[in-house]
Design an enzyme around this catalytic site. Structure first.
Site, PDB file in Angstrom:
ATOM      1  CE1 TYR A  14     -40.075 -33.571 -56.471  1.00 38.80           C
ATOM      2  CE2 TYR A  14     -38.769 -34.799 -54.894  1.00 38.80           C
ATOM      3  CZ  TYR A  14     -39.455 -33.656 -55.240  1.00 38.80           C
ATOM      4  OH  TYR A  14     -39.506 -32.609 -54.362  1.00 38.80           O
ATOM      5  CG  ASP A  21     -43.511 -41.092 -56.763  1.00 40.60           C
ATOM      6  OD1 ASP A  21     -44.697 -40.713 -56.712  1.00 40.60           O
ATOM      7  OD2 ASP A  21     -42.546 -40.362 -56.454  1.00 40.60           O
ATOM      8  NE  ARG A  43     -39.072 -41.661 -32.711  1.00 42.60           N
ATOM      9  CZ  ARG A  43     -38.626 -42.720 -32.032  1.00 42.60           C
ATOM     10  NH1 ARG A  43     -38.603 -43.907 -32.602  1.00 42.60           N
ATOM     11  NH2 ARG A  43     -38.181 -42.599 -30.792  1.00 42.60           N
TER      12      ARG A  43
HETATM   13  C1  LIG Z   1     -42.921 -33.858 -54.552  1.00 42.44           C
HETATM   14  C2  LIG Z   1     -42.601 -35.211 -55.013  1.00 42.44           C
HETATM   15  C3  LIG Z   1     -41.831 -36.089 -54.216  1.00 42.44           C
HETATM   16  C4  LIG Z   1     -41.264 -35.670 -52.868  1.00 42.44           C
HETATM   17  O1  LIG Z   1     -42.258 -35.478 -51.925  1.00 42.44           O
HETATM   18  P1  LIG Z   1     -42.118 -34.491 -50.664  1.00 42.44           P
HETATM   19  O2  LIG Z   1     -43.467 -34.568 -50.040  1.00 42.44           O
HETATM   20  O3  LIG Z   1     -41.786 -33.134 -51.204  1.00 42.44           O
HETATM   21  O4  LIG Z   1     -41.036 -35.023 -49.806  1.00 42.44           O
HETATM   22  C5  LIG Z   1     -41.614 -37.358 -54.698  1.00 42.44           C
HETATM   23  N1  LIG Z   1     -42.073 -37.770 -55.891  1.00 42.44           N
HETATM   24  C6  LIG Z   1     -42.792 -36.953 -56.686  1.00 42.44           C
HETATM   25  C7  LIG Z   1     -43.257 -37.451 -58.001  1.00 42.44           C
HETATM   26  C8  LIG Z   1     -43.087 -35.646 -56.286  1.00 42.44           C
HETATM   27  O5  LIG Z   1     -43.781 -34.835 -57.082  1.00 42.44           O
END
Ligand SMILES: *Cc1c(COP(=O)(O)O)cnc(C)c1O
Length: 407
Positions: free
Chosen positions: A121, A195, A62
């Site tokens: 998202y 992101d 972890r």
């Molecule tokens: C899918 C996605 C997430 C979340 O990711 P997970 O791996 O499903 O937890 C966050 N941001 C964007 C833009 C995504 O497409």
């Protein structure tokens, strides 16, 4: 003396995270599928716990794992590819994109204000709206594709610790001007977290544009084959230390498992190659859709008709990614008919896999969402989201053509 030549992005994707050879000379890094590590003696264990030199390199998975660390180094190499001081940065891998996003936000914005993009998202948006305020993080939402709105909100909330946005966002594939927003953040003493899931570092490197943190769902293009759930984050070591992000990951517990990390590192080796084909295919499909009589509008940053085409062209020099959203003239029923008749494209959520994935938010992901929220998020009845795969593009077009012949 020979000057060191910087490897290409393509080579960095393959070699950027390589560690030391193991005792068997294994060509690829093994999957260190272990929970814990055996110490040589008490001193070595004690030093490891005190983070002192000469201690055991690993304690418990972890906290860290060699297979996970290879992924962290690879992603860091790619996200910092165009920077002059990549050695100051660090990657951190998580069990999901959401674990990376929430751990990042909680550690970096604790007790402060977050300005977030208004069409994030779904789960990120839900976390910021419904959960973050209870943790002492206040949040305001703005359209980050409008710099003026970001500046106004920064003035309105001088206590802002973090601005959060997606470099390319759903559903209309909005592109935000990361460079301009990074400058605004700097002058207001706020961090910028981006992101970068849809774009990947192949197209956009937010850190180079001035962002402080980049975060990913590696479930998507990084893994690339629809085989795992994972997340990664890259920032300056100094920032991770200041925000105690490593401590948060340790205690919130969202680290990646070795098997998923290994699959992701393996996927990353072909990221540039896959993205090239995603770009080429998506551009052809977007152009074909734009000319189709049953299609009302196509959202693809590579099309001149996209509202952010100019900005996208100035940031994305290699192409515009594999995601397309389009609106069918026939509305809800046309969307349902298309979904039920595709043969090559898989009817599924998620994105960024080698195979084409299609979904209809109005009848699927957003079927239980209130009309007003759907409207605010830009989800109309005929909206379809297509993650264009790397199959032969003529097969993808032929599949859409036959499936659209039913309404
Ligand atoms: C899918 C996605 C997430 C979340 O990711 P997970 O791996 O499903 O937890 C966050 N941001 C964007 C833009 C995504 O497409």
């Amino acid at each position: 003396m020979k000057t060191k030549i910087k490897p290409t992005f393509e080579s960095a994707a393959i070699h950027g995270g390589k560690g030391n050879k193991d005792q068997y000379g294994s060509h690829t890094t093994p999957i260190y599928q272990t929970s814990t590590y055996v110490f040589d003696n008490v001193e070595s264990g004690a030093k490891a716990f005190r983070h002192e030199e000469g201690g055991a390199s690993h304690v418990y998975s972890r906290l860290g794992n060699p297979t996970v660390e290879e992924l962290e180094r690879t992603v860091c190499a790619l996200e910092t590819y165009s920077l002059n001081d990549p050695e100051h940065y660090q990657g951190m891998a998580f069990g999901s994109g959401m674990a990376a996003i929430t751990t990042g936000i909680i550690s970096m914005a604790k007790g402060g204000h977050v300005i977030a993009q208004n069409d994030l998202y779904g789960c990120t948006s839900q976390f910021l709206k419904e959960e973050a305020p209870g943790m002492g993080i206040s949040v305001s939402f703005v359209d980050t594709s409008d710099i003026f709105m970001v500046e106004m909100d920064l003035k309105k909330h001088p206590e802002t610790k973090l601005v959060y946005l997606e470099s390319i966002a759903n559903p209309t594939l909005k592109v935000s001007d990361v460079k301009a927003i990074a400058q605004l953040c700097e002058s207001h003493g706020a961090l910028l977290m981006v992101d970068n899931t849809f774009a990947t570092p192949y197209h956009i490197q937010p850190l180079e544009l001035g962002a402080d943190v980049t975060v990913h769902s590696s479930t998507k293009y990084m893994g690339g084959h629809g085989t795992l759930i994972g997340g990664v984050m890259v920032a300056k070591k100094e920032l991770f230390e200041e925000a105690q992000t490593f401590l948060y990951r340790k205690n919130l517990g969202g680290i990646a498992g070795p098997m998923d990390a290994w699959l992701t590192t393996n996927g990353l080796k072909t990221l540039p190659l896959r993205m090239k084909q995603h770009n080429e295919n998506a551009m052809k499909v977007a152009q074909w859709l734009e000319d189709h009589p049953k299609v009302d509008r196509v959202f693809y940053p590579g099309l001149k008709s996209h509202p952010h085409h100019k900005l996208a062209s100035s940031i994305m020099k290699k192409g515009f990614g594999g995601m397309i959203t389009f609106e069918l003239k026939g509305g809800f029923d046309a969307g349902v008919s298309l979904m039920n008749n595709v043969k090559l494209c898989s009817l599924a959520v998620s994105l960024g896999a080698v195979d084409s994935l299609i979904q209809h938010p109005a009848s699927m992901t957003h079927s239980i969402v209130d009309e007003e929220i759907k409207k605010a998020a830009g989800i109309t009845d005929g909206l379809v989201r297509l993650s264009v795969g790397i199959e032969g593009v003529e097969d993808i077009i032929a599949d859409l053509e036959q499936a659209m012949g039913n309404f």
